[in-house]
Design a protein around this motif. Structure first.
Motif, short mmCIF file in Angstrom:
data_model
loop_
_atom_site.label_atom_id
_atom_site.label_comp_id
_atom_site.label_asym_id
_atom_site.label_seq_id
_atom_site.Cartn_x
_atom_site.Cartn_y
_atom_site.Cartn_z
N ASP A 164 57.28 45.81 52.24
CA ASP A 164 56.67 45.82 50.91
C ASP A 164 56.23 44.42 50.51
O ASP A 164 56.84 43.77 49.65
N TRP A 165 55.16 43.95 51.08
CA TRP A 165 54.67 42.59 50.85
C TRP A 165 54.00 42.43 49.49
O TRP A 165 53.80 41.31 49.03
N ARG A 166 53.68 43.53 48.83
CA ARG A 166 52.99 43.44 47.54
C ARG A 166 53.86 42.78 46.47
O ARG A 166 53.34 42.33 45.44
N GLN A 167 55.18 42.73 46.68
CA GLN A 167 56.06 42.07 45.72
C GLN A 167 56.02 40.54 45.88
O GLN A 167 56.49 39.81 45.02
N ASN A 168 55.49 40.07 46.98
CA ASN A 168 55.40 38.63 47.24
C ASN A 168 54.33 37.98 46.38
O ASN A 168 53.41 38.64 45.88
N TYR A 169 54.46 36.66 46.25
CA TYR A 169 53.35 35.86 45.75
C TYR A 169 52.51 35.35 46.92
O TYR A 169 51.29 35.18 46.79
N ALA A 170 53.18 35.10 48.04
CA ALA A 170 52.49 34.64 49.24
C ALA A 170 53.29 35.10 50.45
O ALA A 170 54.47 35.45 50.35
N VAL A 171 52.63 35.10 51.58
CA VAL A 171 53.28 35.43 52.85
C VAL A 171 53.10 34.25 53.79
O VAL A 171 51.98 33.76 53.96
#
Length: 397
Positions: A352-359
């Motif tokens: 669930d990368w959508r919770q990140n600000y950046a990857v």
């Protein structure tokens, strides 16, 4: 009273009393003139610690250099404000004590930053890296460099810092596009000693308007020790520009995935990679003149040129452990999937990368997409992140 005057007249009648008479007269005259003399020698109450707009001309010209030495805990310039905010304290002192501070470990500071651009009241109203860029290309900025944000929030100004020969790849192109899309910056600066090379750099110059290359020569020594890793030059310079200007520093393998608006009000935002590796410095969001960043940079006066991560990752980790309240932490939303979770990024599909600000794209030992063809139909997390950056939609093309 009459007796006293009579005695005085008798004493003054002698030749030996003439010096006493002279001194008495002088004392009376000075007593009468005292109010006038006080008004003449009283100076205006200039704001000397900050040297603001009311400072005398010699102070504005940078001839006054009041400062105290920086101690073990980071120290403070005279007149400096505490806390993490920006704009106040020694930053806006036209005597350029900020450059003295930055120059203690770095001998190239004085030649790298023009005091006329980075010091004094005009610098408070300008993006000083923008002003430096226009100075380097010998053009007037014509208002282009006015700051679009006050110091209540981190300014939307983005920096990348790269030294040495650097092949600009598809990943780096994606990072710049994502920064443009999601941060909506007033400026994107690549600071370094030579332009990157490769077709993706040329593509970036065509596709992303407003990317500015700011030349700065490398740093041969830090604290009189030879620099053994070119990464250490970038590590130090990124802190310099954040102290001078504030903004958002990104490594070229850091890909923004959404607007950082919810955390812009914090004085400083970092993320822990994990405790053994240290505090990440691939994403640093800071108001200018932040006290944590200043103390972090001050540790370069005790530069360790043997341990690769010491000054860049371990020093800020240890500072945070000593006082966690000094900064805002976003570890999971900046550095997960972590380096030991790389399969979630490169092989998995359900993170669930959508919770990140950046990857953070962990490149060591992993196959990173090299072109748009590699991500158009792939269902991996990395492909979704890249499509989100390039097209604003993670769906397959």
């Amino acid at each position: 009273m009459k007796l006293t005057l009579t005695c005085l007249q008798r004493r003054l009648s002698g030749r030996t009393t003439l010096p006493l008479l002279f001194l008495l007269v002088v004392a009376v005259v000075l007593l009468q003139l005292q109010p006038l003399l006080s008004s003449l020698i009283t100076l205006p109450a200039f704001d000397t610690p900050h040297m603001g707009l009311g400072a005398p001309p010699h102070a504005r010209a940078g001839l006054v250099t009041k400062r105290t030495d920086v101690g073990e805990g980071g120290g403070r310039e005279e007149g400096e404000k505490g806390g993490g905010g920006g704009g106040g304290g020694w930053y806006n002192a036209p005597n350029c004590s900020v450059l003295d501070f930055l120059g203690r470990p770095d001998p190239t500071v004085q030649e790298s930053y023009d005091p006329a651009l980075v010091c004094g009241p005009p610098a408070l109203r300008k993006d000083v890296i923008c002003a430096t860029f226009f100075s380097q290309i010998d053009l007037k900025d014509d208002g282009d460099c006015l700051r679009q944000h006050d110091d209540t929030e981190v300014p939307r100004i983005v920096y990348y810092v790269i030294f040495g020969m650097f092949e600009f790849k598809f990943l780096h192109y994606v990072s710049f596009v994502a920064a443009k899309r999601f941060i909506r910056p007033s400026g994107i600066y690549l600071i370094g000693d030579i332009h990157p090379y490769g077709p993706w750099w040329q593509r970036l110059m065509k596709d992303v308007k407003g990317v500015r290359f700011v030349h700065r020569r490398g740093i041969p020594t830090i604290a009189n020790k030879p620099v053994r890793f070119k990464h250490h030059v970038s590590d130090a310079v990124r802190l310099q520009v954040l102290l001078l200007n504030g903004g958002i520093y990104l490594d070229a393998d850091m890909v923004m995935v959404r607007d950082p608006e919810p955390i812009l009000h914090h004085d400083l935002t970092l993320g822990l990679i994990e405790n053994a590796t240290g505090m990440g410095n691939a994403f640093i969001m800071a108001k200018r003149n932040n006290d944590f960043v200043r103390e972090w940079y001050e540790q370069y006066n005790r530069y360790n040129n043997v341990q690769f991560f010491n000054n860049s990752l371990w020093v800020p980790r240890d500072m945070w452990h000593r006082n966690p309240g000094r900064l805002h932490m976003e570890s999971d939303r900046l550095y997960r999937p972590n380096w030991f979770e790389a399969d979630k990024l490169f092989k998995g599909w359900d993170y669930d990368w959508r919770q990140n600000y950046a990857v953070h794209v962990w490149t060591n030992g992993n196959i990173v997409p090299a072109s748009e063809a590699d991500i158009l139909t792939s269902n991996t997390t990395i492909a979704k992140v890249f499509r989100n950056a390039l097209y604003g939609d993670p769906s397959p093309r």
